[in-house]
Design a protein around this motif. Structure first.
Motif, PDB file in Angstrom:
ATOM      1  N   UNK A  69       0.620  -1.305  -0.001  1.00 23.59           N
ATOM      2  CA  UNK A  69       0.218   0.075   0.144  1.00 23.59           C
ATOM      3  C   UNK A  69       1.034   0.955  -0.030  1.00 23.59           C
ATOM      4  N   UNK A  70       0.421   2.143  -0.587  1.00 25.19           N
ATOM      5  CA  UNK A  70       1.082   3.494  -0.722  1.00 25.19           C
ATOM      6  C   UNK A  70       0.156   4.577  -0.599  1.00 25.19           C
ATOM      7  N   UNK A  71       0.315   5.780  -0.053  1.00 26.01           N
ATOM      8  CA  UNK A  71      -0.473   6.646   0.145  1.00 26.01           C
ATOM      9  C   UNK A  71      -0.749   7.188  -1.358  1.00 26.01           C
ATOM     10  N   UNK A  72      -2.136   7.393  -1.651  1.00 19.20           N
ATOM     11  CA  UNK A  72      -2.835   7.955  -2.702  1.00 19.20           C
ATOM     12  C   UNK A  72      -3.023   6.771  -3.642  1.00 19.20           C
ATOM     13  N   UNK A  73      -2.602   5.504  -3.349  1.00 15.49           N
ATOM     14  CA  UNK A  73      -3.116   4.361  -4.101  1.00 15.49           C
ATOM     15  C   UNK A  73      -3.663   3.366  -3.213  1.00 15.49           C
ATOM     16  N   UNK A  74      -4.274   3.761  -2.116  1.00 15.62           N
ATOM     17  CA  UNK A  74      -4.927   2.881  -1.205  1.00 15.62           C
ATOM     18  C   UNK A  74      -6.397   2.686  -1.474  1.00 15.62           C
ATOM     19  N   UNK A  75      -6.690   2.968  -2.557  1.00 21.22           N
ATOM     20  CA  UNK A  75      -8.182   2.415  -3.213  1.00 21.22           C
ATOM     21  C   UNK A  75      -8.392   1.308  -3.430  1.00 21.22           C
ATOM     22  N   UNK A  76      -9.463   0.436  -3.420  1.00 18.45           N
ATOM     23  CA  UNK A  76      -9.907  -0.755  -4.109  1.00 18.45           C
ATOM     24  C   UNK A  76      -9.597  -0.573  -5.622  1.00 18.45           C
ATOM     25  N   UNK A  77      -9.541  -1.812  -6.187  1.00 19.30           N
ATOM     26  CA  UNK A  77      -9.190  -1.902  -7.412  1.00 19.30           C
ATOM     27  C   UNK A  77     -10.593  -1.313  -8.500  1.00 19.30           C
ATOM     28  N   UNK A  78     -10.097  -0.698  -9.402  1.00 17.57           N
ATOM     29  CA  UNK A  78     -11.522  -0.510 -10.573  1.00 17.57           C
ATOM     30  C   UNK A  78     -11.976  -1.678 -10.994  1.00 17.57           C
ATOM     31  N   UNK A  79     -13.171  -1.539 -11.532  1.00 18.37           N
ATOM     32  CA  UNK A  79     -14.209  -2.803 -11.947  1.00 18.37           C
ATOM     33  C   UNK A  79     -13.221  -3.338 -12.963  1.00 18.37           C
ATOM     34  N   UNK A  80     -12.685  -4.676 -13.078  1.00 16.43           N
ATOM     35  CA  UNK A  80     -11.737  -5.204 -13.805  1.00 16.43           C
ATOM     36  C   UNK A  80     -12.245  -5.266 -15.262  1.00 16.43           C
ATOM     37  N   UNK A  81     -13.684  -5.627 -15.401  1.00 14.70           N
ATOM     38  CA  UNK A  81     -14.338  -5.604 -16.706  1.00 14.70           C
ATOM     39  C   UNK A  81     -14.188  -4.350 -17.322  1.00 14.70           C
ATOM     40  N   UNK A  82     -14.637  -3.335 -16.830  1.00 12.81           N
ATOM     41  CA  UNK A  82     -14.660  -1.838 -17.291  1.00 12.81           C
ATOM     42  C   UNK A  82     -13.126  -1.496 -17.740  1.00 12.81           C
ATOM     43  N   UNK A  83     -12.208  -2.159 -16.949  1.00 13.61           N
ATOM     44  CA  UNK A  83     -10.790  -1.356 -17.096  1.00 13.61           C
ATOM     45  C   UNK A  83      -9.812  -2.131 -17.932  1.00 13.61           C
ATOM     46  N   UNK A  84     -10.560  -3.407 -18.562  1.00 13.75           N
ATOM     47  CA  UNK A  84      -9.836  -4.374 -19.121  1.00 13.75           C
ATOM     48  C   UNK A  84      -8.847  -3.813 -19.954  1.00 13.75           C
ATOM     49  N   UNK A  85      -9.337  -2.935 -21.150  1.00 14.17           N
ATOM     50  CA  UNK A  85      -8.622  -2.629 -22.271  1.00 14.17           C
ATOM     51  C   UNK A  85      -7.547  -1.547 -21.534  1.00 14.17           C
ATOM     52  N   UNK A  86      -7.829  -0.926 -20.698  1.00 11.36           N
ATOM     53  CA  UNK A  86      -6.909   0.071 -20.061  1.00 11.36           C
ATOM     54  C   UNK A  86      -5.648  -0.931 -19.608  1.00 11.36           C
ATOM     55  N   UNK A  87      -5.987  -1.760 -18.797  1.00  9.62           N
ATOM     56  CA  UNK A  87      -5.045  -2.736 -18.222  1.00  9.62           C
ATOM     57  C   UNK A  87      -3.964  -3.352 -19.301  1.00  9.62           C
ATOM     58  N   UNK A  88      -4.791  -3.537 -20.524  1.00 10.33           N
ATOM     59  CA  UNK A  88      -3.802  -3.961 -21.641  1.00 10.33           C
ATOM     60  C   UNK A  88      -2.965  -2.941 -22.213  1.00 10.33           C
ATOM     61  N   UNK A  89      -3.355  -1.774 -22.069  1.00 14.29           N
ATOM     62  CA  UNK A  89      -2.612  -0.532 -22.470  1.00 14.29           C
ATOM     63  C   UNK A  89      -1.465  -0.364 -21.537  1.00 14.29           C
ATOM     64  N   UNK A  90      -1.977  -0.472 -20.209  1.00 13.98           N
ATOM     65  CA  UNK A  90      -0.645  -0.343 -19.387  1.00 13.98           C
ATOM     66  C   UNK A  90       0.274  -1.401 -19.376  1.00 13.98           C
ATOM     67  N   UNK A  91      -0.052  -2.875 -19.715  1.00 16.63           N
ATOM     68  CA  UNK A  91       0.844  -3.706 -19.987  1.00 16.63           C
ATOM     69  C   UNK A  91       1.732  -3.506 -21.026  1.00 16.63           C
TER      70      UNK A  91
END
Lengths: 431, 169
Positions: free
Chosen positions: B1-23
């Motif tokens: 955990x790191x301050x500013x990044x301690x939120x739960x993950x976004x909905x995986x289905x909604x962000x699938x394309x974004x995840x791919x882009x980050x990968x």
């Protein structure tokens, strides 16, 4: 790669680094030579631990800023010996071995924390913040079954092994020796001056830590900071960006005993005019055309009562005080066998630093540490030396710069401070 | 955990394309570092980017120091230059592996994500060793369609470093 990953020429593969109790150690003809066995021999290492780190020396263990409140503690080391530095309820600072008096468990595992008492997890023996034994579970045994400690068992005879403690301007030192001179006398007036420039009357603010294993003998770190010759040759960064050049104002200060030192330099306002053409040729790294894209980080904000913009202090046997422009820190050397040392870095600023000053110190921190533009090169060079002396059949190194004089010099091209250190070392070691 | 990044993950289905882009971003970034093309490395950052590598013990205690600390793309450029042109170190090969990408938040052109990283180092006369095990906490900005790092906090678990860390992670 850690020393333990070494594949070619593992420690113990060569006669030079094997234990040989029958071997006799004789120094070469003068201090202009250093025998390889000071870096490689297991017997010599063992003698160093006994005569230097557990002998008549003050060893750095902590900064008071790390343990400001009662109950605050820090896991630390004197030589390779694990100790705990603790602040008691009355504000006093105590140092004791991190070894339960019962079965020897290294009971304190967290690097830092706050506690009301120390409890060994193995059999729950408890100690107060001064290291006194408080409680032994089932001391009187269990009714019916018996057992327990003998009647004459006294808690006060079974406390933790306590060390002699001295604090100076917020820096905590410890010694296994009970009859030590005061820390001010130990440091000597020459060294105290630049030590006080960093610590006296200043409350520190800890900025953070680095740790690394350096696969080289612990003395090589002292030598490196008593060797101003390497600064403008190894550290191209210093030269390329005009921080330190042959011909600028420098001094390599040694105390009368030879064990401590201060490498000092004054940053030139401009490299032009300081460096003559002949020196430029000697310094292969010198380039007039190079500039940093973000030069802010090399700025020097004058904040010290000192003519020097850089002082690197080697305080025998285990402390480096770093004041490189505005980046401040200490390095705690933990010897780890003849071929390795652990370096514990604590970086700090001062209470009352503005946000911008803190950022400036953090930016300037890029010079030092295991990824620092200067720090990483020292680590690489020291590793190279250890590998060279360990693996080759040759037997000695040369320290002839500046002839045979010992002590303080104003020339960079001199090894007088290293010779002074080995004069002291030979006395302490008895050869 | 790191301050500013301690939120739960976004909905995986909604962000699938974004995840791919980050990968894909990570793969390109690692390829730059692994082949030693440090002059390209600053181009993964915005002009005002913050880049820090620090030990987990510092991050957990809220301490600010960085093994590497840059608060502008210019400083990142200076480090790339210094490593390539001024630094002395033994020859080495590096491989970066980035996995477990989690998109934490996507708000307009600002995206927060975390990923695990592993840095393998091979000195020419030694074995390949795990040089650093850590986690990226990233804030990406989309500029002219392309993802750029506005912040990369590299928090490493390998608190006791094997001698030094020459190249960035």
């Amino acid at each position: 790669m850690f020393l333990s990953n070494t594949v070619i020429g593992r420690p113990g593969d060569f006669a030079k680094d094997r234990t040989d109790p029958a071997r006799e150690y004789h120094w070469p003809e003068s201090l202009q030579y250093v025998p390889d066995w000071v870096y490689t021999s297991p017997e010599i290492y063992q003698r160093e631990i006994e005569r230097i780190f557990q002998g008549r020396t003050w060893n750095f263990v902590a900064l008071e800023a790390e343990i400001p409140k009662p109950g605050d503690y820090k896991r630390s080391f004197v030589g390779p010996t694990p100790v705990v530095v603790s602040r008691a309820e009355d504000g006093s600072v105590h140092v004791f071995e991190n070894r339960c008096a019962h079965r020897g468990a290294e009971f304190c595992r967290a690097p830092r924390g706050n506690a009301k008492e120390f409890i060994c997890p193995y059999h729950q023996w408890s100690y107060d913040l001064k290291g006194n034994l408080q409680g032994v579970p089932f001391k009187r045994g269990i009714k019916k079954e018996g057992g327990g400690m003998p009647r004459d068992f006294k808690n006060e005879e079974h406390g933790l092994t306590k060390l002699n403690v001295a604090t100076l301007h917020g820096v905590v030192f410890a010694s296994f020796s009970a009859d030590m001179e005061p820390i001010e006398d130990y440091l000597s007036p020459e060294i105290l001056k630049d030590f006080e420039a960093v610590f006296k009357g200043r409350k520190l603010r800890i900025l953070g830590y680095y740790r690394n294993e350096l696969p080289g003998n612990w003395k090589l770190y002292h030598e490196n900071l008593k060797d101003p010759y390497h600064a403008t040759l190894l550290h191209s960064f210093l030269v390329t960006f005009g921080l330190m050049v042959a011909g600028s104002k420098n001094a390599m200060i040694a105390d009368a005993s030879g064990r401590h030192g201060t490498m000092a330099s004054a940053k030139p306002e401009s490299v032009e005019g300081v460096v003559d053409d002949a020196s430029k040729k000697e310094m292969r790294a010198y380039r007039e055309d190079l500039k940093l894209a973000d030069g802010r980080f090399l700025n020097y904000v004058r904040e010290f009562d000192s003519p020097w913009s850089v002082t690197m202090q080697t305080i025998w046997p285990n402390l480096i005080v770093q004041r490189e422009l505005n980046t401040l820190g200490i390095r705690h050397i933990v010897p780890n066998g003849p071929h390795s040392m652990i370096m514990l870095w604590t970086m700090f600023g001062y209470e009352g630093d503005s946000e911008e000053m803190t950022r400036h110190r953090l930016r300037q921190g890029n010079l030092m540490g295991p990824s620092g533009f200067l720090g990483l090169e020292d680590n690489e060079a020291i590793k190279f030396v250890q590998e060279g002396v360990r693996r080759s059949p040759s037997q000695r190194g040369v320290l002839k710069l500046g002839g045979d004089r010992e002590g303080t010099t104003t020339s960079l091209i001199d090894e007088a401070a290293i010779r002074a250190m080995y004069r002291h070392y030979r006395e302490a070691m008895g050869f | 955990m790191y301050p500013g990044y301690d939120m739960p993950a976004a909905d995986a289905r909604e962000t699938r394309e974004l995840r791919l882009e980050i990968e894909e971003f990570h793969a390109a970034y690692c390829w730059t570092l692994d082949r030693g093309a440090l002059e390209e490395w600053p181009e993964y950052f915005t002009d005002d980017a913050v880049y820090r590598i620090t030990a987990r013990e510092n991050a957990d205690a809220g301490l600010e120091v960085g093994l590497v600390y840059a608060d502008s793309k210019a400083m990142i450029r200076d480090r790339a230059f210094a490593i390539q042109h001024t630094q002395m170190y033994a020859p080495r090969y590096l491989q970066h592996f980035v996995t477990n990408v989690r998109v934490l938040e996507a708000r307009g052109d600002t995206i927060k994500a975390q990923s695990n990283y592993l840095l393998l180092q091979t000195l020419v006369d030694g074995p390949t060793t795990i040089h650093q095990s850590g986690r990226y906490y990233d804030t990406f900005m989309r500029e002219r369609g392309r993802l750029l790092l506005k912040e990369r906090q590299c928090i490493y678990d390998t608190v006791l470093i094997a001698n030094d860390l020459v190249f960035p992670v």
